[in-house]
Scaffold this motif. Structure first.
Motif, PDB file in Angstrom:
ATOM      1  N   LEU A   7       0.808  -1.215   0.000  1.00 10.87           N
ATOM      2  CA  LEU A   7       0.000   0.000   0.000  1.00 10.87           C
ATOM      3  C   LEU A   7       0.846   1.272   0.000  1.00 10.87           C
ATOM      4  N   LEU A   8       2.096   1.161   0.427  1.00 16.08           N
ATOM      5  CA  LEU A   8       2.939   2.347   0.548  1.00 16.08           C
ATOM      6  C   LEU A   8       3.251   3.015  -0.791  1.00 16.08           C
ATOM      7  N   PRO A   9       3.542   2.267  -1.877  1.00 15.34           N
ATOM      8  CA  PRO A   9       3.797   2.934  -3.158  1.00 15.34           C
ATOM      9  C   PRO A   9       2.636   3.808  -3.634  1.00 15.34           C
ATOM     10  N   ALA A  10       1.402   3.353  -3.426  1.00 15.80           N
ATOM     11  CA  ALA A  10       0.263   4.171  -3.853  1.00 15.80           C
ATOM     12  C   ALA A  10       0.205   5.469  -3.060  1.00 15.80           C
ATOM     13  N   LEU A  24      12.605  -0.579   2.977  1.00 13.66           N
ATOM     14  CA  LEU A  24      11.609  -0.374   4.029  1.00 13.66           C
ATOM     15  C   LEU A  24      12.047  -1.081   5.310  1.00 13.66           C
ATOM     16  N   THR A  25      12.197  -0.312   6.408  1.00 12.71           N
ATOM     17  CA  THR A  25      12.671  -0.840   7.677  1.00 12.71           C
ATOM     18  C   THR A  25      11.907  -0.196   8.815  1.00 12.71           C
ATOM     19  N   TRP A  40      12.372   6.347  -1.621  1.00 16.60           N
ATOM     20  CA  TRP A  40      11.374   6.431  -2.677  1.00 16.60           C
ATOM     21  C   TRP A  40      11.940   7.264  -3.823  1.00 16.60           C
ATOM     22  N   GLY A  41      11.726   6.801  -5.051  1.00 17.75           N
ATOM     23  CA  GLY A  41      12.199   7.520  -6.227  1.00 17.75           C
ATOM     24  C   GLY A  41      13.090   6.618  -7.062  1.00 17.75           C
ATOM     25  N   GLY A  89       3.295  14.547   3.278  1.00 15.94           N
ATOM     26  CA  GLY A  89       1.965  14.007   3.021  1.00 15.94           C
ATOM     27  C   GLY A  89       1.339  13.412   4.260  1.00 15.94           C
ATOM     28  N   VAL A  90       0.008  13.422   4.286  1.00 12.54           N
ATOM     29  CA  VAL A  90      -0.756  12.910   5.423  1.00 12.54           C
ATOM     30  C   VAL A  90      -1.609  11.734   4.954  1.00 12.54           C
ATOM     31  N   LEU A  91      -1.651  10.676   5.758  1.00 15.68           N
ATOM     32  CA  LEU A  91      -2.471   9.521   5.395  1.00 15.68           C
ATOM     33  C   LEU A  91      -3.947   9.892   5.351  1.00 15.68           C
ATOM     34  N   GLU A  92      -4.644   9.302   4.388  1.00 16.28           N
ATOM     35  CA  GLU A  92      -6.082   9.475   4.245  1.00 16.28           C
ATOM     36  C   GLU A  92      -6.753   8.109   4.373  1.00 16.28           C
TER      37      GLU A  92
END
Length: 447
Positions: A7-10, A24-25, A40-41, A89-92
Motif C-alpha cells: 500500500l505504501l507505493p500508492a 523499508l525498515t 522512494w524515487g 503528506g498525510v495519510l487518508e
C-alpha cells in the motif's frame, strides 16, 4: 507494519509522485507510535522518508488531537523556521494504512548515549535557541485542536489517575501533595512541545539537526518545556550536567533568553521539574495499564511500567530538601535480607534465568531491526522478574500514601524520609539497577 507494504507505493505516488520503493525498515525507537524508514524515487531523484503512524485506531481514540492536526502543527513549526521535520503528506482513509504522515528523512544521530558521549560544542546553545523558536510560534498559526493546558486541572487529573491505580505509592503521593501546595499562577501561554528532550532530537556535526515527536504539544507554560529535558531520566547518566546532560542550567537559560524566550523563573522551573517527573511516574504506571487492558500487548509496555521506580527515586531526591536537616542526615533502615541459595529442583528464578540466557544466546543474535529491540526488551523484563523473585520488596503502602496525599503526614515526621529513601533504593535496584541516579543516591544517602 499492519498494513501491507504494497500500500505504501500508492501513498507515495499520491503525495510525492511516481517512484520505486526500497529499503523499508521499521525503526526501533518510539515508545508510542510506529515509524518506518524507506527510500522512494529512482536514481538521483530518490530520497529518504519516514512514515509515522498509529499502531491502531483505538490507540488514537483518547488523544486530544489526531495525526491530521499533528502534521499541520509540524508544518507550522517548519514554516516558522523551527528545525522540525518536513512533512510531505498525510495519510487518508483511502490509503488503507490508518492515521499518520510522511516526512523527509534526516540523516543524523538520535541515540542519547552517542550524542552525550561527544556533543557538538554548539548543542546546548542550539537547544535553548530552538526551544525559544518553538515558544515564539504565533498561536494563531497553531491548529485549533492543540489544547490549552490548565495546570490545576491537569494536576487534579494526575491525582485521580494515581487513585485509580491504587493510590498506594508514597513517593508519588508526596509529589502530588507538594505540587498542589506549590501550584504557580497561570503563565501567558505559548506553544509547548511537550516532549523536548534527548531521544527526541537528532544531532549532526553542526549541532541540533531536527526536533521530533510533536504528539504531546499543547498551549501552556514555557517552563514546562524548559524543565522536561532537564529531568534526571532524560540526562541518560550525565548527572553532573543538569541541562539535558550537556551543560549547566545557567548556560541553557542564557541561550534560551538570548534567542527570545521568556525570562526564566527558577521557582516556576523547579515546580515543573517535579511535576513532569511525577507525570512520567504515572505515565509509566499507565503503560502497564495499557498492557493489562489489552490496548497494547507489547512486552515493552510492561517493562516501561516498571520504570516508575526510577521516577520515585528522583522525586524523593527532588523533595528531600523539604525535610528538616536532622532528618536528611538520619541513617537508613537496613536493606532486606538475601534469599538462600537453592539446593533442590530448579527454582522459578533459575527457570527465568535459563529463558533469559536462551534469548541472549539464540534469539537476539538471529534477530534484526525491531525484532532485535524486542528481544532486548524481553531480556530486560525477565531480568526484573529474576531480581524480584524472593526479594520481598514492595512499593505499595496505601496507609502512608493516603496520609502524605492528605497532608496529615509530612517529611518532618521522624524517620519518614529515611524510610522513603530505603524504599525507593530497594525498588529501583530491582526494576532499574543500571539507572545512574541509583548509584548517586546510594552514595548520598549512604545506602
Amino acid at each position: 507494519m499492519t498494513a501491507h507494504p504494497a500500500l505504501l507505493p500508492a501513498l507515495m505516488t499520491r503525495v510525492v509522485g511516481a517512484g520505486v520503493l526500497s529499503g523499508l525498515t521499521r525503526l526501533s525507537g518510539g515508545a508510542n507510535m510506529e515509524s518506518f524508514a524507506f527510500d522512494w524515487g529512482e536514481g538521483e531523484q530518490a530520497g529518504g522518508y519516514v512514515l509515522r503512524r498509529a499502531p491502531s485506531a483505538d490507540y488514537m481514540a483518547d488523544r486530544p488531537f489526531g495525526h491530521v492536526d499533528e502534521a499541520a502543527l509540524v508544518m507550522a513549526a517548519y514554516a516558522a523556521g523551527v528545525r522540525a521535520p518536513e512533512v510531505v503528506g498525510v495519510l487518508e482513509p483511502g490509503d488503507g494504512m490508518g492515521t499518520g504522515y510522511v516526512m523527509r528523512r534526516v540523516m543524523a544521530e538520535v541515540s542519547p548515549a552517542k550524542i552525550l558521549a561527544d556533543p557538538p560544542p554548539s548543542l546546548l546553545g542550539d537547544l535553548g535557541r530552538e526551544l525559544a523558536r518553538i515558544h515564539s510560534i504565533p498561536l494563531n498559526s497553531v491548529p485549533a485542536a492543540i489544547p490549552l493546558m490548565d495546570t490545576r486541572a491537569a494536576l487534579a487529573e494526575l491525582r485521580a489517575r494515581f487513585l485509580s491505580y491504587g493510590g498506594d505509592r508514597p513517593a508519588i503521593a508526596l509529589a502530588i501533595r507538594w505540587c498542589e501546595d506549590h501550584l504557580p499562577e497561570p503563565a501567558a501561554p505559548v506553544l509547548v512541545h511537550g516532549d523536548y528532550r534527548m531521544g527526541n532530537i537528532m544531532v549532526d556535526a553542526d549541532g541540533l539537526a531536527v526536533v521530533l515527536d510533536w504528539e504531546l504539544a499543547h498551549r501552556g507554560d514555557a517552563h514546562e518545556d524548559l524543565a522536561f529535558g532537564c529531568m534526571t531520566v532524560w540526562r541518560f547518566g550525565a548527572l553532573d550536567k543538569p541541562a539535558f546532560g550537556v551543560g549547566s542550567l545557567d548556560e541553557y537559560f542564557a541561550a534560551y533568553e538570548a534567542a527570545g524566550g521568556v525570562r526564566v523563573d527558577r521557582g516556576r522551573f523547579d515546580f515543573w521539574l517535579v511535576y513532569r517527573t511525577l507525570w512520567w511516574a504515572l505515565g509509566c504506571l499507565q503503560m502497564g495499564q495499557a498492557w493489562r487492558s489489552g490496548a497494547d500487548p507489547t512486552v515493552e509496555r510492561v517493562v516501561i511500567g516498571r520504570r516508575t521506580a526510577e521516577q520515585e527515586l528522583d522525586l524523593v531526591r527532588l523533595l528531600e530538601e523539604e525535610a528538616p536537616e536532622g532528618e536528611r542526615g538520619r541513617a537508613l533502615p537496613a536493606p532486606p535480607g538475601v534469599a538462600p541459595v537453592p539446593t533442590g529442583e530448579p527454582t522459578n528464578a533459575e527457570m527465568v534465568e535459563a529463558v533469559q540466557g536462551w534469548i541472549e544466546a539464540s534469539i537476539k543474535p538471529a534477530s534484526q531491526g525491531h525484532a532485535k529491540f524486542e528481544a532486548v526488551v524481553a531480556m530486560n523484563a525477565l531480568g526484573i522478574v529474576l531480581r524480584d523473585l524472593g526479594a520481598g520488596v514492595r512499593a505499595e503502602d496505601a496507609v502512608l500514601a493516603a496520609a502524605l496525599l492528605g497532608g496529615t503526614t509530612t517529611l518532618a515526621e521522624p524517620g519518614l524520609l529515611a524510610r522513603l529513601r530505603r524504599a525507593v533504593l530497594d525498588k529501583c535496584a530491582i526494576d532499574s539497577p543500571k539507572y545512574a541516579a541509583l548509584a548517586a543516591a546510594r552514595a548520598e544517602w549512604r545506602g
